[in-house]
Design an enzyme around this catalytic site. Structure first.
Site, short mmCIF file in Angstrom:
data_model
loop_
_atom_site.label_atom_id
_atom_site.label_comp_id
_atom_site.label_asym_id
_atom_site.label_seq_id
_atom_site.Cartn_x
_atom_site.Cartn_y
_atom_site.Cartn_z
CE LYS A 115 95.07 53.35 99.08
NZ LYS A 115 94.45 52.02 99.38
CB CYS A 152 93.24 39.06 107.90
SG CYS A 152 93.91 39.60 106.37
CG ASP A 160 92.23 52.24 94.54
OD1 ASP A 160 92.71 50.99 95.17
OD2 ASP A 160 91.35 52.78 95.19
NE ARG A 210 93.42 48.19 106.75
CZ ARG A 210 93.62 47.43 105.65
NH1 ARG A 210 92.67 47.62 104.87
NH2 ARG A 210 94.57 46.73 105.57
CB THR A 246 86.60 40.74 102.33
OG1 THR A 246 88.01 40.37 102.86
CG2 THR A 246 86.41 40.41 100.77
CB VAL A 292 96.35 42.87 98.95
CG1 VAL A 292 96.45 41.54 98.00
CG2 VAL A 292 96.29 42.08 100.36
N1 NAD Z 1 96.47 43.79 104.50
C1 NAD Z 1 96.78 42.53 104.86
O1 NAD Z 1 97.94 42.33 105.21
C2 NAD Z 1 96.16 41.33 103.72
C3 NAD Z 1 96.84 40.28 104.02
C4 NAD Z 1 96.09 39.14 103.19
C5 NAD Z 1 94.89 39.17 102.84
N2 NAD Z 1 94.27 40.44 102.75
C6 NAD Z 1 93.22 40.70 102.28
O2 NAD Z 1 93.28 41.35 100.84
C7 NAD Z 1 92.27 42.12 100.51
C8 NAD Z 1 92.33 43.44 100.47
O3 NAD Z 1 92.98 44.08 101.53
P1 NAD Z 1 93.75 45.29 101.59
O4 NAD Z 1 94.36 45.25 103.12
O5 NAD Z 1 94.97 45.20 100.54
O6 NAD Z 1 92.86 46.55 101.55
P2 NAD Z 1 93.10 47.96 101.33
O7 NAD Z 1 92.00 48.73 102.08
O8 NAD Z 1 94.37 48.43 101.92
O9 NAD Z 1 93.03 48.15 99.69
C9 NAD Z 1 91.94 47.90 99.13
C10 NAD Z 1 91.71 48.90 98.04
O10 NAD Z 1 90.89 48.59 97.05
C11 NAD Z 1 90.02 49.70 96.63
N3 NAD Z 1 88.65 49.33 96.23
C12 NAD Z 1 87.71 49.00 96.90
N4 NAD Z 1 86.74 48.98 95.91
C13 NAD Z 1 87.01 49.00 94.59
C14 NAD Z 1 86.62 48.73 93.37
N5 NAD Z 1 85.33 48.46 93.28
N6 NAD Z 1 87.28 48.92 92.36
C15 NAD Z 1 88.64 49.40 92.50
N7 NAD Z 1 89.25 49.69 93.79
C16 NAD Z 1 88.56 49.46 94.83
C17 NAD Z 1 90.24 50.55 97.91
O11 NAD Z 1 90.16 51.94 97.58
C18 NAD Z 1 91.69 50.41 98.51
O12 NAD Z 1 92.56 51.20 97.82
C19 NAD Z 1 91.20 41.95 101.82
O13 NAD Z 1 90.01 40.80 101.71
C20 NAD Z 1 91.90 41.43 103.05
O14 NAD Z 1 91.58 40.50 103.84
C21 NAD Z 1 94.91 41.47 103.40
#
Ligand code: NAD
Length: 437
Positions: free
Chosen positions: A48, A272, A43, A343, A97, A24
């Site tokens: 990364k 999700c 991050d 995932r 999440t 995201v």
């Molecule tokens: N992947 C999708 O297609 C998608 C689509 C819509 C919504 N979402 C939602 O968006 C959110 C993020 O999903 P994602 O797929 O991007 O996750 P992801 O795991 O790909 O990325 C999350 C990033 O956050 C970093 N992180 C974690 N804790 C942190 C902190 N305290 N400070 C700084 N960085 C931190 C992690 O190292 C990671 O790089 C989730 O809630 C997910 O449900 C995801």
């Protein structure tokens, strides 16, 4: 303060901070950069950040060359020092999440991220939560962490929830083209966040409160989960009744209203769809409501990998192959086609379940060179290797697979994605109506 912020937004002088650079956060950073904003990406994963600085982004749909250029121009600053976030005017929280093993929402990432933001929070800051979560998170959890004695929301800083609808691998609906649902804790918060989004996307739909936006996101994803569960259960029944469910879907699709096609498969995956029903059911319990219908759908989908494994054994026995002697090649392990995300992928569960019970199991996935958790590496596709396996188990229908060639060169195929349309005695299909034992 409000006028100054709006001026900065319009002049593209607003500095964007993105906390969490995953599926995201990174595309969002790219979009802001493409619209000429500068971005500070933070991050906690130093691996990364190191890779990104070298131009290795590991997410499909990302224009790596463009991002690398922006890093060199100092327009995209990458850091794992949270203090740098204080230079950002607007901070987007894009952290995971997930659910725990017991399927309870794990909000620790959102809480940690909010605590990080609190450490740098100052007057005029705009904070936007993007992570998918249950209603009331923004106001009951994030706001409570951010709002201290000194800073008040709507007066000193601005907070809102804007769910993310990115669809990785989708070339048609890129995030710029997907309408955005947007909310703010106060009207002022909403107004400012809307001004920011108007600079990057073509359509913004505002709602009255963060909890409406949070519920909208869960509703959209649960809608998918429930409909996929319906398709999966129909497929199971059709298998036993000798009805090809894929043909049924094609027929139902001819109805021009009131029907939308969903497809069966080996289970749901990603960050999700498999998780969100549990976020809502957890919250619903606070209101003494059991959302059985929704959790039942999630259960149907969660059981699909077990059904696939059972069918594999049935197919092997039918083909007179003793399972302990069987060599299986899994094709596709990401949770959906043409992406690398594994995932919660049902393929991982299926491989785990089969691994101890068959002689050999290997996989091919052009997007997933290795599965660390299983200590497995992808084989390179060559038609010659297909004959070395008793069964080809198609779990993800990547566009790059040469299906015609696979059909011609394999001994038996179990297709869980409805790729092979024509009846063929060496092809078994999930939902193909071919169970005859
Ligand atoms: N992947 C999708 O297609 C998608 C689509 C819509 C919504 N979402 C939602 O968006 C959110 C993020 O999903 P994602 O797929 O991007 O996750 P992801 O795991 O790909 O990325 C999350 C990033 O956050 C970093 N992180 C974690 N804790 C942190 C902190 N305290 N400070 C700084 N960085 C931190 C992690 O190292 C990671 O790089 C989730 O809630 C997910 O449900 C995801």
């Amino acid at each position: 303060m409000e006028k100054e912020l709006i001026k900065k937004i319009k002049n593209k002088k607003l500095k964007i901070g993105i906390l969490g650079l995953g599926y995201v956060g990174l595309p969002l950073a790219e979009l802001f950069l493409k619209k000429n904003f500068s971005v500070i990406g933070f991050d906690i994963s130093s691996k990364k950040i190191k890779n990104f600085k070298k131009g290795i982004f590991e997410i499909e749909d990302i224009d790596s060359d463009f991002l690398y250029e922006k890093i060199k121009e100092n327009k995209f600053i990458l850091t794992n020092d949270y203090l740098k976030l204080r230079y950002a005017d607007a901070i987007f929280i894009c952290v995971p999440t997930p659910v725990t093993k017991e399927r309870v929402p794990d909000l620790s990432y959102v809480i940690n991220a909010s605590e990080t933001v609190r450490k740098v929070l100052r007057k005029g800051h705009v904070i936007i939560l993007k992570s998918t979560t249950f209603p009331e998170t923004t106001e009951d959890i994030v706001l409570k962490i951010l709002e201290g004695k000194k800073l008040k929301v709507g007066r000193d800083f601005y907070l809102g929830y804007v769910p993310e609808r990115v669809n990785p691998g989708d070339k048609k609906f890129t995030i710029e083209k997907i309408p955005v649902v947007l909310s703010g804790v106060t009207e002022k918060c909403k107004k400012i966040i809307k001004e920011i989004y108007k600079e990057i996307v073509s359509y913004v739909h505002t709602v009255s409160s963060p909890k409406v936006a949070e519920m909208t996101k869960l509703y959209e994803n649960i809608f998918r989960n429930v409909n996929i569960a319906l398709a999966n259960q129909m497929a199971l029944l059709c298998d036993k009744m000798g009805i090809n469910f894929w043909e049924v879907i094609e027929a139902a699709k001819t109805k021009p209203f009131g029907f939308m096609a969903f497809y069966p498969g080996p289970g749901v995956g990603g960050h999700c769809i498999p998780v969100d029903p549990y976020y809502l059911s957890f919250k619903a319990k606070e209101y003494d409501i059991e959302i059985d219908f929704i959790t039942l759908a999630a259960k149907v989908n969660d059981e699909m990998p077990y059904y696939v494994v059972d069918r594999v054994f049935h197919i092997l026995i039918k083909e007179k192959i003793f399972p302990m002697d069987a060599k299986i090649l899994v094709m596709g392990v990401s949770f959906k086609k043409d992406i690398s995300d594994i995932r919660n992928s049902p393929a991982i569960k299926i491989i785990k379940l089969l691994k101890q019970k068959v002689k050999k199991i290997e996989y091919i996935d052009p997007f997933v060179p290795e599965i660390e958790d299983l200590k497995m590496k992808s084989l390179k596709y060559k038609k010659e290797i297909l004959k070395n396996f008793d069964l080809i188990l198609l779990l993800t229908d990547h566009s790059a697979f040469p299906y015609e060639e696979i059909m011609k060169n394999s001994k038996i195929i179990f297709d869980t994605r409805g790729v092979f349309k024509k009846k063929n005695k060496k092809i078994y299909r999930l939902g193909g109506g071919e169970i005859d034992f």
